[in-house]
Design an enzyme around this catalytic site. Sequence first.
Site, mmCIF file in Angstrom:
data_model
loop_
_atom_site.group_PDB
_atom_site.id
_atom_site.type_symbol
_atom_site.label_atom_id
_atom_site.label_comp_id
_atom_site.label_asym_id
_atom_site.label_seq_id
_atom_site.Cartn_x
_atom_site.Cartn_y
_atom_site.Cartn_z
ATOM 1 N NE ARG A 92 57.239 -26.335 119.610
ATOM 2 C CZ ARG A 92 56.396 -25.271 119.474
ATOM 3 N NH1 ARG A 92 57.064 -24.435 118.765
ATOM 4 N NH2 ARG A 92 55.360 -25.140 120.128
ATOM 5 C CE1 TYR A 119 65.804 -26.047 116.323
ATOM 6 C CE2 TYR A 119 66.312 -26.977 114.221
ATOM 7 C CZ TYR A 119 66.072 -25.715 115.119
ATOM 8 O OH TYR A 119 65.640 -24.598 114.405
ATOM 9 N NE ARG A 150 63.645 -18.114 108.813
ATOM 10 C CZ ARG A 150 63.014 -17.945 107.759
ATOM 11 N NH1 ARG A 150 62.310 -16.645 107.334
ATOM 12 N NH2 ARG A 150 62.793 -19.081 107.075
ATOM 13 C CG ASP A 155 58.373 -21.255 116.406
ATOM 14 O OD1 ASP A 155 57.961 -20.156 115.854
ATOM 15 O OD2 ASP A 155 58.193 -22.333 116.245
#
Lengths: 248, 248
Positions: free
Chosen positions: B201, B114, B52, B54
């Site tokens: 992040r 990612y 999910r 951001d």
Amino acid sequence: MAQRIKLVLEYFGGGFSGWQRQEAGVTTVQSVLEEAVFRTSGETAVIHASGRTDAGVHALGQVAHFVTERDDLTPAVWRDALNAQVRPHPVSVLLATRADDDFHARFSAKQRHYEYRILNRRAPATWQRGMVWHVIKPLDLSAMQQAAAHLLGQHDFSTFRAAFCQAKSPIRTLQELEIAAGDEMITLRFMAPSFLYHQVRNMVGTLTLVGHGRWQPDDVLTALQAKDRGRGGPTAPPEGLVFLKASY
Amino acid sequence: MAQRIKLVLEYFGGGFSGWQRQEAGVTTVQSVLEEAVFRTSGETAVIHASGRTDAGVHALGQVAHFVTERDDLTPAVWRDALNAQVRPHPVSVLLATRADDDFHARFSAKQRHYEYRILNRRAPATWQRGMVWHVIKPLDLSAMQQAAAHLLGQHDFSTFRAAFCQAKSPIRTLQELEIAAGDEMITLRFMAPSFLYHQVRNMVGTLTLVGHGRWQPDDVLTALQAKDRGRGGPTAPPEGLVFLKASY
């Protein structure tokens, strides 16, 4: 003493009505940069580009130059000042250097390099929207490559020349036309001393007819030899086109 | 009979307030897709994603699934219908296939992949605006790679966990963290069975401190061992992050 500044520029074509300055209120790459020069030094300089790209056409390495009387500002200062002043427009000065007095971004260029990018898949573009031509129907790479071979070399390119092209002669020398395919992306690379107006986009549109099997590779030769825009294929959209660099 | 449809999705995160459905009027990837399902079949399906993401975070290969009672619509019809209905939002169904009844995009995923992209140059982004983190000051790749080695493997990642993370345990296993540099782009690739909220992040923000010489590579190990978010570096912005794919 006046100094001549050479710029290497990157821009997203979707943010501009092309390179060339037009009437006031129209956002072009040239007008945004000239305004940035004015805000930096108070000078109304003319910025010349190696290739005057159309609305929607991008650049990764456009070359431009201008002349300034401000010899107290180094090229590096110009680079940073222009990058600050062009905000929020999507144009960036990658490099600024001092050029010789006889350097002219347009007239000194020996070769122009363009790339055209086709997203060849069923699903619409998301990331690359406005940065590629989305073509749904699969393209036959090998047929396009065969057809492209007919365009290499020196020819009268009237078949691929926009009606409103202002060049004196339709003769051009295409030194490179390479077509490569990645996962979903077909990339066409062009190199020539110079191009006619819309020549790259008209060649791409025509090669796409071959890729779809509507034309045979040899039909491109027939079209070229006809020297008649009416015999060429359609103009590919601007958003797939990128000005890569100019060689001097 | 009900069928379970698996989707592979691409989206530009800048066009959405993240993946997850929120109140009416907020554009999220999930709400846009669920609305597209409703317009296609009249069904109010829930679409589950493997990750999910951001607001601002992109996807090249997000995996999702939903259940439909319409056994007359093939997966290919769903793909095209959803792509037609999501317009003009920058999300695209790359692939739709029928999945087994026990397939769950989130709970069946074995690995998430990612990528984080840093544009490391002086000039602002143009093309890639909203698709990269623009970092002006040069980053020391080798120092970042040394620091990254400390993060590999199974650890308590509390130092890199957002305060509002809802995961029961802060223990995660980072199976891959590769840092590569291109011309101007630094790319960090991450693979793990799952990640804590903001973990990628927060790790990127911390590694950037090392890249700038403000931290030594070993400071990352000290921060990790402190198990305290207050000891970690800043959170890198969402626009550099891309959900590449999920493995099952």
